[in-house]
Design an enzyme around this catalytic site. Structure first.
Site, mmCIF file in Angstrom:
data_model
loop_
_atom_site.group_PDB
_atom_site.id
_atom_site.type_symbol
_atom_site.label_atom_id
_atom_site.label_comp_id
_atom_site.label_asym_id
_atom_site.label_seq_id
_atom_site.Cartn_x
_atom_site.Cartn_y
_atom_site.Cartn_z
ATOM 1 N N HIS A 130 0.862 -1.182 0.000
ATOM 2 C CA HIS A 130 0.000 0.000 0.000
ATOM 3 C C HIS A 130 0.903 1.238 0.000
ATOM 4 O O HIS A 130 2.016 1.191 0.523
ATOM 5 C CB HIS A 130 -0.847 -0.046 1.277
ATOM 6 N N ASP A 206 2.977 -4.554 7.759
ATOM 7 C CA ASP A 206 1.704 -3.868 7.539
ATOM 8 C C ASP A 206 0.604 -4.897 7.765
ATOM 9 O O ASP A 206 0.382 -5.771 6.931
ATOM 10 C CB ASP A 206 1.657 -3.309 6.114
ATOM 11 N N GLN A 209 -4.774 -5.402 6.910
ATOM 12 C CA GLN A 209 -5.780 -6.346 6.428
ATOM 13 C C GLN A 209 -5.664 -7.679 7.158
ATOM 14 O O GLN A 209 -6.440 -8.598 6.886
ATOM 15 C CB GLN A 209 -5.607 -6.579 4.918
ATOM 16 N N LYS A 232 -10.725 -0.652 10.338
ATOM 17 C CA LYS A 232 -10.945 -1.826 9.495
ATOM 18 C C LYS A 232 -11.302 -3.052 10.328
ATOM 19 O O LYS A 232 -11.478 -4.147 9.790
ATOM 20 C CB LYS A 232 -9.698 -2.115 8.660
ATOM 21 N N CYS A 374 -4.754 2.497 -3.636
ATOM 22 C CA CYS A 374 -3.505 3.014 -3.065
ATOM 23 C C CYS A 374 -2.366 2.023 -3.240
ATOM 24 O O CYS A 374 -1.542 1.825 -2.339
ATOM 25 C CB CYS A 374 -3.672 3.381 -1.590
#
Lengths: 417, 173
Positions: A130, A206, A209, A232, A374
């Protein structure tokens, strides 16, 4: 609290009843929300926790000696302990609250990167990151003169690891996603951690998700830093977290300066506060932090194993349904095996542009994201400008997938393809 | 609880008029021009990743001698580019500027009505007065009027015009 417990599989009907927004209609039709990878919906328990704070304990934290200020502080620090526990962090002091993932990785780049990176150094990223795990490093690299290296992505949407050791040679940091926000690919984080450590580099993950969808243990993953956003994972916007190993955080200089992050200020300088407040300048988003704590409670009550199982099985249903109904006219980018991916379905439908697909879907009250997500470097790898992305979460069911397929049919019919 | 806004839903037919779909399926002036002598300029919509390339060749009299369109994008941005190319080909730069003003006025007047931020990427052509230039015939371009009911898509429709304006500015600098 959630209407369901950790026993057995997810009771999706009960979960849906926990989310007030799912009761509304759009264009006269039932809302079919398939954009949780962008931002999830919020259960009643999270909304109530934030209201309750404002209605009963609103006061600034870490300052007042009076009762409600103590309660506000206890609730906020309680949320930190919940988050730490949720990701398997050894101590809440290793959890730094930030605005979101983007701020967390800017903090990491500015503070750790600013102190540790210079000419001759290298940071390794992947092609499927991202922008928030690309641009902070590009900004810093332009200032500090270190090198950025790139792990490629293959046609299946997996990281190409053949050159990993060569890329890591002399690198100080490997920063990668645990689950692609475009392809849903689950990356081999533990393998990457071991390779990075063997080369003397750190691993920053990261987990935007990942944390909302997969049981997470920072120790098992072998990460040195890991960050994610609250919104999220059923929490509110404006709150996220950076986890880092204590000795790394201890050695890092402060990020933003101001109140809260200091122990002492003199005319000739300041002494920073201890962890984690060293990195939390200014009055924090207290209600949002408490909301994130409630979101963690909610997900814990569902059981993250059940959450993951539900998403694997619904992803399998979605991949099967889309293939059966559209065949070669529809491509889902990323791994074909449901167990190797998250419920993120980036689609290409015939020759239709994703914007046009999403526009027709909106008429059917089906919410998907159209665009580059993104992740423009990855779009170039895929050879597309954009995709239409449907993403699944705890409140989605087969009926939602069927509604998606029906709406995709409408798009084909409308454009006469 | 908030439900529907209770307003009539703008239908897909408001956005995707037949003439728009025709330009999308059969884009006019698609291709490239040798550059130089043609001027090549790229435009991006950072929101959706749409990219457009305008090849612009001006003759000595300041007329658009030829124009070609490349790039990729949604039906609105592609059809808008196609219509734009057909509308400006053979026109003088003054006429092109009038068309640009009239087109952007059609978009931006409505943007103001819906509280949008407007789209003034090409800046210097004072489009407030342009709204009054009712003598400019937009022709096929009128079909894009429905886009204003779908605020997110306005930038798709204006991408090619902004790119053209940038190209003219660069080519005449």
């Amino acid at each position: 609290m959630a209407a369901v417990t950790t026993e057995g599989p997810l009771d999706v009907a009960a979960v849906q009843a926990d989310f007030p927004i799912l009761g509304r209609t759009v264009h006269g039709k039932r809302l079919v929300y398939l954009d949780s990878a962008a931002s999830s919906q919020k259960p009643r328990a999270v909304l109530d926790a934030m209201d309750r704070y404002y209605e009963t304990t609103n006061a600034n934290v870490h300052r007042g000696v009076y009762e409600i200020a103590e309660q506000a502080t206890a609730e906020m620090e309680g949320a930190r302990a919940k988050v730490a526990d949720f990701i398997g962090a050894p101590s809440p002091t290793e959890v730094v609250f930030t605005k979101n993932f983007t701020e967390a990785f800017n903090l990491l780049a500015r503070s750790w990167g600013g102190a540790n990176l210079g000419p001759g150094d290298a940071v390794v990223l992947s092609h499927m990151e991202h922008h928030s795990n690309i641009v902070p490093w590009q900004i810093l690299a332009a200032e500090k003169g270190f090198e950025l290296r790139w792990l490629p992505v293959d046609a299946e949407g997996q990281l190409e690891l053949g050159d990993l050791d060569r890329l890591l040679d002399g690198a100080k940091l490997l920063a990668v996603t645990a689950m692609s926000n475009v392809l849903g690919t689950l990356t081999p984080v533990r393998h990457l951690a071991d390779a990075a450590h063997a080369a003397g580099a750190l691993l920053a993950v990261d987990a935007c998700q990942y944390v909302p969808h997969v049981p997470t243990d920072v120790g098992e993953l072998g990460a040195d830093f890991l960050a994610f956003s609250g919104h999220k994972m059923c929490g509110p916007t404006g709150i996220g977290a950076l986890w880092g190993r204590a000795e790394l955080l201890e050695a890092m200089p402060p990020f933003l300066g101001g109140g809260e992050m200091i122990r002492d200020v003199r005319l000739d300088g300041f002494t920073p506060n201890e962890l984690p407040w060293k990195f939390e300048a200014g009055t924090p988003p207290i209600a949002e932090t408490i909301g994130l704590g409630a979101a963690v409670d909610y997900l814990e009550a569902l059981g993250m194993d059940a959450v993951r199982e539900h998403e694997v099985s619904l992803t399998a249903y979605a991949l099967r349904t889309l293939h059966e109904r559209f065949g070669d006219r529809l491509t889902v980018h990323g791994p074909a095996e449901p167990a190797a991916r998250g419920g993120v379905l980036s689609m290409a439908l015939a020759d239709l542009h994703p914007h046009d697909v999403a526009q027709v879907l909106d008429q059917e009250a089906v919410c998907v994201r159209a665009g580059h997500h993104c992740a423009k470097p990855l779009m170039r790898v895929l050879g597309v400008g954009a995709t239409a992305r449907a993403s699944l979460y705890v409140y989605n069911d087969e009926r939602d997938v069927d509604a998606l397929a029906d709406a995709l049919d409408s798009a084909l019919a409308f454009f006469a393809l | 609880m908030l439900q529907d806004k209770g307003e009539p839903v703008p239908g897909l037919e408001d956005l995707y008029r037949e003439i728009i779909l025709d330009h999308y399926r059969n884009p006019r002036n698609r291709g490239e021009l040798e550059s130089p002598p043609a001027h090549r300029v790229e435009g991006f919509n950072p929101l959706c990743g749409d990219e457009i390339v305008v090849y612009l060749r001006l003759d000595d009299d300041g007329r658009v001698d030829d124009i070609k369109i490349g790039g990729q994008g949604c039906s609105i941005s592609q059809s808008s580019a196609s219509m734009m190319s057909a509308a400006v080909k053979g026109k003088t730069l003054d006429e092109v500027q009038d068309l640009t003003r009239a087109f952007k006025a059609m978009m931006s007047i409505h943007e103001q009505e819906i509280g949008g931020e407007g789209d003034e990427a090409d800046g210097d052509d004072g489009e407030a007065e342009a709204a009054a230039s009712g003598d400019v015939r937009l022709g096929d371009l009128e079909a894009l009027r429905g886009v204003v009911k779908f605020p997110v898509r306005i930038k798709c429709a204006t991408l090619s015009w902004n790119t053209l304006a940038q190209g003219i500015e660069e080519a005449t600098a």
